[in-house]
Design a protein around this motif. Structure first.
Motif, PDB file in Angstrom:
ATOM      1  N   GLU A  72     -45.889  -8.937  22.704  1.00 44.63           N
ATOM      2  CA  GLU A  72     -44.972  -9.424  23.739  1.00 44.63           C
ATOM      3  C   GLU A  72     -43.660  -8.632  23.726  1.00 44.63           C
ATOM      4  O   GLU A  72     -43.134  -8.268  24.774  1.00 44.63           O
TER       5      GLU A  72
ATOM      6  N   SER B 282     -44.320  -5.161  25.085  1.00 42.96           N
ATOM      7  CA  SER B 282     -44.570  -5.239  26.523  1.00 42.96           C
ATOM      8  C   SER B 282     -43.257  -5.396  27.286  1.00 42.96           C
ATOM      9  O   SER B 282     -43.036  -4.751  28.319  1.00 42.96           O
ATOM     10  N   GLN B 283     -42.391  -6.234  26.752  1.00 39.78           N
ATOM     11  CA  GLN B 283     -41.078  -6.427  27.384  1.00 39.78           C
ATOM     12  C   GLN B 283     -40.269  -5.130  27.360  1.00 39.78           C
ATOM     13  O   GLN B 283     -39.651  -4.750  28.353  1.00 39.78           O
TER      14      GLN B 283
ATOM     15  N   ARG C 219     -38.961  -2.924  30.645  1.00 43.09           N
ATOM     16  CA  ARG C 219     -37.565  -2.535  30.865  1.00 43.09           C
ATOM     17  C   ARG C 219     -37.429  -1.014  30.971  1.00 43.09           C
ATOM     18  O   ARG C 219     -36.698  -0.499  31.807  1.00 43.09           O
TER      19      ARG C 219
END
Length: 150
Positions: free
Chosen positions: A87, A90-91, A95
């Motif tokens: 997670e 992925s974030q 960005r």
């Protein structure tokens, strides 16, 4: 009688317990006692004391169900940590992609002039060079054991 005599401490009382061991285990116990220079009683007493002090933490003393439950718990913690790392990465990628599209929006336009075409080609070459430096840096850090998410 002297008044300076120390009070008597009670004698340690012991209880005799009989148990049966398999022949191979008995031979291992005897070999261990001989090598360690300890009595069988002392070795067995220490083992029982350790087990009773913390039976849930001693994997060797735990039964198969306890070991299976521990393995399931460990696997679940690993899965949760991997999910968190996924997670997070992925974030970060989202960005980065957002920033990249803002900075390099001109790359997606068709050049209308020869100068614009040359400028975009220079920008793409600079981007490739920057990417190559970035990947070399990441590979170097990875080889040295550095990880983004700990």
């Amino acid at each position: 009688m002297s008044t300076s005599a120390l009070p008597r401490t009670p004698k340690a009382r012991r209880v005799r317990i009989y148990t049966r061991l398999s022949h191979p285990l008995r031979q291992r116990l005897l070999a261990y006692c001989a090598a360690a220079g300890r009595s069988e009683r002392a070795v067995i007493e220490d083992a029982v004391e350790r087990y009773l002090a913390n039976p849930g933490k001693d994997a060797a003393a735990a039964g198969p169900i306890d070991r299976l439950a521990q393995a399931i718990d460990d696997a679940e913690r690993l899965r949760e940590r991997q999910h968190r790392d996924f997670e997070l990465l992925s974030q970060m990628f989202g960005r980065f992609l957002q920033l990249w599209t803002v900075v390099h929006a001109s790359v997606f336009r068709d050049p209308t002039t020869a100068e614009a075409s040359q400028a975009i080609a220079k920008q793409r070459d600079a981007g490739r060079a920057l990417y190559n430096r970035l990947t070399a840096s990441v590979v170097d850090q990875f080889r040295r054991g550095h990880r983004f998410a700990r």
